[in-house]
Design an enzyme around this catalytic site. Structure first.
Site, PDB file in Angstrom:
ATOM      1  N   TRP A  72       0.863  -1.186   0.000  1.00 31.19           N
ATOM      2  CA  TRP A  72       0.000   0.000   0.000  1.00 31.19           C
ATOM      3  C   TRP A  72       0.900   1.238   0.000  1.00 31.19           C
ATOM      4  CZ3 TRP A  72      -1.696   2.753   4.904  1.00 31.19           C
ATOM      5  CH2 TRP A  72      -2.598   3.781   4.621  1.00 31.19           C
ATOM      6  N   ASP A  84      -1.024  -5.392   9.379  1.00 29.94           N
ATOM      7  CA  ASP A  84      -1.932  -4.327   8.977  1.00 29.94           C
ATOM      8  C   ASP A  84      -3.219  -5.019   8.537  1.00 29.94           C
ATOM      9  OD1 ASP A  84      -3.339  -2.269   7.849  1.00 29.94           O
ATOM     10  OD2 ASP A  84      -1.779  -1.639   6.448  1.00 29.94           O
ATOM     11  N   LYS A 135     -13.253   0.085   5.659  1.00 34.49           N
ATOM     12  CA  LYS A 135     -13.829  -0.719   4.569  1.00 34.49           C
ATOM     13  C   LYS A 135     -14.949  -1.619   5.067  1.00 34.49           C
ATOM     14  CE  LYS A 135      -9.880   0.660   2.842  1.00 34.49           C
ATOM     15  NZ  LYS A 135      -9.435   1.257   1.635  1.00 34.49           N
TER      16      LYS A 135
HETATM   17  N1  KET Z   1      -3.744  -0.377   5.312  1.00 33.38           N
HETATM   18  C1  KET Z   1      -3.985  -0.753   4.039  1.00 33.38           C
HETATM   19  C2  KET Z   1      -3.336  -1.979   3.516  1.00 33.38           C
HETATM   20  C3  KET Z   1      -4.840   0.021   3.250  1.00 33.38           C
HETATM   21  O1  KET Z   1      -5.086  -0.393   2.018  1.00 33.38           O
HETATM   22  C4  KET Z   1      -5.421   1.188   3.774  1.00 33.38           C
HETATM   23  C5  KET Z   1      -6.266   2.037   2.939  1.00 33.38           C
HETATM   24  C6  KET Z   1      -5.144   1.504   5.112  1.00 33.38           C
HETATM   25  C7  KET Z   1      -4.293   0.699   5.852  1.00 33.38           C
HETATM   26  C8  KET Z   1      -5.678   2.695   5.809  1.00 33.38           C
HETATM   27  O2  KET Z   1      -6.986   2.974   5.712  1.00 33.38           O
HETATM   28  P1  KET Z   1      -7.687   3.920   6.807  1.00 33.38           P
HETATM   29  O3  KET Z   1      -8.796   4.571   6.086  1.00 33.38           O
HETATM   30  O4  KET Z   1      -6.658   4.892   7.319  1.00 33.38           O
HETATM   31  O5  KET Z   1      -8.144   3.019   7.876  1.00 33.38           O
HETATM   32  N2  KET Z   1      -6.278   1.970   1.682  1.00 33.38           N
HETATM   33  C9  KET Z   1      -7.128   2.691   0.726  1.00 33.38           C
HETATM   34  C10 KET Z   1      -7.331   4.133   1.002  1.00 33.38           C
HETATM   35  C11 KET Z   1      -6.089   4.952   1.163  1.00 33.38           C
HETATM   36  O6  KET Z   1      -5.153   4.845   0.365  1.00 33.38           O
HETATM   37  O7  KET Z   1      -6.055   5.724   2.134  1.00 33.38           O
HETATM   38  C12 KET Z   1      -6.592   2.426  -0.680  1.00 33.38           C
HETATM   39  O8  KET Z   1      -5.553   1.773  -0.830  1.00 33.38           O
HETATM   40  O9  KET Z   1      -7.244   2.843  -1.635  1.00 33.38           O
END
Ligand code: KET
Length: 514
Positions: free
Chosen positions: A242, A323, A359
């Site tokens: 990511w 994660d 998500k």
């Molecule tokens: N870890 C992974 C692997 C991940 O894909 C995301 C979010 C997060 C943590 C953090 O998400 P949060 O909303 O802070 O709980 N991924 C999506 C959004 C982004 O990039 O912020 C994405 O990859 O599209």
């Protein structure tokens, strides 16, 4: 010490070492005007060569005999007036008074203190949504950010979330600060959801759980813990990963390196590369692992491979750092998607786990998640928790309450919990069905003999298409399909109706752009 240095550089070499007469601090309140006169006059003198036009207004401000206009002037310039004791006069307010004079100066001579700051590039993921919004083409499709959409491509608020919010409204709950570690009811259910309520780690209170600002904030807090208590330790991250992982560790000043993960030849896991890179890392490194639905590849190790990964991590005294951003979203089952973490915990290993509810509960903007540290005793867990709180307090003080209450209500109420699981299966099911339809469309339309079955094998929200940078750009520039430049598409943003169009775009970009 640092403050002193900054102050010196801010005023340059021309600063005269005029000591502020300590007697000022003893003067009665109206005498603060005398002090501000002193500060303003000094600044005026320092920058007199640049300040020809600013001087009259500043000097006239100092000439007021009554205190009121001076106060108005300073207020307008954002200068905070406080009790004129020595600490406020010589501390923050003193600096603010100077920044006021500088502000006036810069507007006078059009010199900015921020002029050397360059434009930051758009974020590789969130920047895609900005570009999408600016496009007016009717076929445009946003497959950039991993956010679930309905079949009509509208954002989705889960029914259980609405029900939980109604309950919260009925109860008329207050909005007072949470403790630094967050909502106790949330911290309890989030750890239970991760490990299972009957897990020894929970029963024996060997876990330190602190509510975080969603997955990102929780990862960042863990990075701060590593930086403070494991100085010099490296975090190993998968290649690819990511996009924000590297930023998080860079900003926390935690060194990182990559381990092999994705094999483009097999469009699968480079298991041997992964194992040998983890083996080769300095003993006691942190190994960042995606609990399920690896982002961006959608390729997870098998249960047997997870066992081997745990073996080598244990052998090398590494610390696993999970994660978990997609629990329930990969398979549709919360328990299945937590099995990697549970496998490590069952070995009695110490580990870190960042969780996100963006998500699986669609709480993207509520910023709700947690950092869990599984320790070898409850005593250690308590100490770790106290330090996590200590790190959080100066960063953001305490976390927001709304999302925490939603999670606590949904997970803590058996009716809502069961309904959530059904809704999650529905979301995961819709993604699986567009995945299948995309594969069918690709296979039917492309007669080059290329094997597109990797689309079906990948799991979670994304498909890693294998399209390179130029091909991904063609997807956007020619087809108005917005995606990240690493070739990742979010199937959560795709509808059945748009599968054929997307297949045309992929086939064209794959075969006609090198
Ligand atoms: N870890 C992974 C692997 C991940 O894909 C995301 C979010 C997060 C943590 C953090 O998400 P949060 O909303 O802070 O709980 N991924 C999506 C959004 C982004 O990039 O912020 C994405 O990859 O599209």
């Amino acid at each position: 010490m640092r403050k002193k240095k900054r102050r010196q550089s801010a005023i340059g070499n021309r600063q005269s070492a005029i000591p502020i007469p300590s007697v000022l601090s003893l003067l009665p309140l109206p005498s603060s005007a005398v002090f501000f006169f002193f500060v303003l006059a000094r600044a005026t003198q320092l920058h007199s060569s640049q300040m020809a036009s600013a001087i009259p207004s500043l000097s006239s401000a100092t000439a007021f005999t009554s205190r009121r206009p001076l106060l108005d002037n300073l207020k307008q310039a954002n200068v905070k007036l406080g009790t004129p004791n020595q600490s406020t006069l010589l501390g923050k307010d003193h600096i603010r008074a100077k920044s006021f004079t500088r502000k006036s100066m810069t507007s006078a001579v059009e010199v900015s203190r921020f002029g050397d700051i360059t434009m930051a590039p758009p974020d590789p993921i969130l920047g895609v949504s900005e570009a999408f919004r600016a496009d007016t083409h009717e076929m445009k499709l946003n497959l950039g950010v991993g956010a679930y959409r309905t079949e009509d491509l509208h954002p989705y608020v889960l029914n259980v979330v609405k029900k939980a919010e109604n309950l919260m409204l009925e109860r008329g709950e207050n909005k007072e600060y949470l403790p630094i570690e967050g909502l106790a009811a949330f911290n309890k259910v989030t750890a239970e959801l991760l490990l299972g309520a009957q897990n020894d780690v929970i029963q024996q209170q060997k876990i330190a759980t602190v509510q975080g600002l969603s997955g990102t904030g929780s990862l960042r807090l863990a990075a701060a813990l590593i930086e403070r208590y494991f100085p010099g330790s490296k975090v190993l991250i998968s290649s690819p990963t990511w996009g924000n992982h590297k930023n998080i560790f860079n900003d926390a000043r935690v060194p990182w390196s990559e381990y092999r993960y994705y094999d483009p030849r097999t469009v699968g896991l480079d298991f041997h590369g992964m194992i040998s890179d983890i083996k080769a890392a300095p003993e006691g490194s942190f190994v960042l692992l995606h609990g399920c639905a690896h982002n961006p590849t959608g390729i997870d190790p098998t249960p047997e491979q997870w066992e081997s990964i745990a073996d080598v991590i244990q052998e090398k005294n590494h610390i696993p750092f999970f994660d978990v951003a997609y629990q329930g979203f990969a398979s549709g089952s919360l328990d299945t998607d937590a099995s990697s973490v549970r496998l490590f915990a069952a070995r009695g290993m110490e580990l870190l786990v960042a969780q996100s509810y963006s998500k699986n509960l669609g709480l993207y903007a509520e910023r709700i998640g947690a950092i869990n540290v599984v320790c070898s005793s409850s005593d250690i867990a308590q100490r770790v928790k106290s330090q996590l709180k200590r790190l959080a307090r100066p960063m953001y003080s305490n976390p927001p309450i709304h999302g925490a209450r939603i999670v606590a209500n949904v997970v803590g109420n058996s009716d809502l919990f069961n309904e959530w699981k059904e809704e999650m299966e529905l979301m995961a099911g819709r993604i699986k069905s567009v995945r299948k339809k995309l594969y069918d469309s690709l296979s039917a339309k492309d007669n080059s003999g290329k094997d597109w079955s990797f689309v079906l094998k990948q799991i979670g929200m994304f498909s890693f298409t294998g399209l390179n940078n130029a091909q991904s750009e063609n997807m956007t520039n020619k087809w108005h399909v917005y995606m990240t430049k690493d070739g990742r598409i979010s199937l959560a943003g795709l509808s059945s109706a748009k599968c054929e169009y997307l297949a045309d775009a992929i086939i064209d970009s794959y075969h006609n752009v090198s």
